[in-house]
Structures are given as C-alpha cells and as structure tokens.
Design a protein around this motif. Sequence first.
Motif, mmCIF file in Angstrom:
data_model
loop_
_atom_site.group_PDB
_atom_site.id
_atom_site.type_symbol
_atom_site.label_atom_id
_atom_site.label_comp_id
_atom_site.label_asym_id
_atom_site.label_seq_id
_atom_site.Cartn_x
_atom_site.Cartn_y
_atom_site.Cartn_z
ATOM 1 N N THR A 61 0.832 -1.202 0.000
ATOM 2 C CA THR A 61 0.000 0.000 0.000
ATOM 3 C C THR A 61 0.867 1.253 0.000
ATOM 4 N N GLY A 64 2.119 2.126 -3.274
ATOM 5 C CA GLY A 64 1.106 2.526 -4.246
ATOM 6 C C GLY A 64 0.687 1.405 -5.180
ATOM 7 N N SER A 67 -4.436 -0.766 -3.069
ATOM 8 C CA SER A 67 -5.273 0.220 -2.387
ATOM 9 C C SER A 67 -6.144 -0.492 -1.363
ATOM 10 N N GLU A 69 -9.651 -0.097 1.307
ATOM 11 C CA GLU A 69 -10.900 0.619 1.530
ATOM 12 C C GLU A 69 -11.713 -0.118 2.595
ATOM 13 N N TYR A 83 -8.809 -5.051 0.172
ATOM 14 C CA TYR A 83 -7.637 -4.686 -0.624
ATOM 15 C C TYR A 83 -7.860 -5.080 -2.076
#
Length: 242
Positions: A61, A64, A67, A69, A83
């Motif tokens: 993460t 980059g 991601s 959430e 993920y």
Amino acid sequence: MAIRKGTVAERASTHAVLASGRRVRLLDVLRVSPTPMTISELAAVCDLHVTTVRFHLDALTTAGLVSAEPEPNPARGRPRQLYRAPAPLEPDHRADSGYERLAGVLATHWASAGDDDPAHRAEAAGRAWGLEDFTDTPVSPRSVEEAANTITTLFAEMGFDPALESTPEELRIRLHACPFEPVARESPNVVCAVHLGLLRGVLARLHAPETDIRLIPWETPHTCVAHLARHTSDPLARAPRA
C-alpha cells in the motif's frame, strides 16, 4: 531522458516490495481477484499468517501498488479493510499514443533500412542509453545480485512490472508487462535488442562484475525474461548444485 518517478526513498520502497516473493504473490492474487479481498482471505489463499499478510500489505500500500478501503455495510462491529490491485493493462486496452505510433514507425524503418544488422545497432543504442541517461544511478562497484536489484527497480519505474528470481546458477528478471509491447511484437529484433543493450549499459555503469546476460523475448506467451549468470568473480556467486 530517463524515466524517473518520485524520490529516492519512494523508488527504494518500490524495489523492496518487488524483491519480496511473498509480496509479489499477494499482488498477483489481488490482481486476478474479481473483487477486493480481506486479509483473512489472502492469508488462506497464500497459506500465510494474517500478521505476515498485514505486514506485506502495508508495504504494498505504501508503494502505491495496492489500495485499501473499508468494507461497506459491515454485518457487525468495525468494518474490515478490503484490498485491491489493478491488473496490468492488456495490449488491446493500452492507449495508442502518438509516442507509440512514432516508435512503431521508427522501429519498422530501422528494421528494414540498409544492410547493417538492425539488432546490433539497436543494442548499441540501448547500451548508450544505459550508460548516459541514468545519471543518478549509483556507480559504486556492485555484485551481480546488487546490480540485478537496481535493474529491477529501474524496469519497475519504466512500467515492465518485473519480478527478480534467484537460483544458484543465475538471476532472472521476469518482465510481466511491456510498455512497448505492440511495437515489440512487430519488431522484436529492434525493440528487444534496445532493452538488452540497456541492461548491459546499466550493468557497465554499475561497475558490476562481468557476466553473461541474455534477454529472451516472450519466453512465455506474456512474459520476457532477462537471464544474468552468476560470474565466478561475483563474491555472492555460489557453486552449482550437484
């Protein structure tokens, strides 16, 4: 101009992620998953402890590549983290940029112009690129393994999605994506030769021990592989298995 992204620290972080087989495995699983996954699901698929998965996901993460959430509408309690990782673009979905069209025209012309060997000229151009353009690449003497680590980072910055593999006999840099794939498939004797020359130029710039290096285009239907032999002068070289 050499392709550069972010700071030295950011590039080092990306390199550390790509150099870990477990992180590459997690990234591959997320890329093929049709839905976001939880840490527990990833741990089960990859046969890892949830704490280990959490550690590697934090690194992915930060780099980059993944991601996170919160889970929408959790059944109870605190929502879990989900993920996801974007899959590499397929050739048919890549932007047909003016640069790509220009590269195609130049590669086709170079491959058919004159009586000289176009692959030899393309490799020489790539070697000059590696020697001259990567001016902020460290030039202290390196082992073949250290040089392969640096090359893996450079190819990651260029969009090749590389993974470094190691055996007692050689190091392999497996390229899972090629930003020049449409042109490379049409003119591999030019485009792939440029990349081979680039590899050799960067090795020379790093003052790495002399080693045999080969670049095999499309060793599988979707990946190319660079093979770097462990030279006997490399302090990290190991004897072949009996």
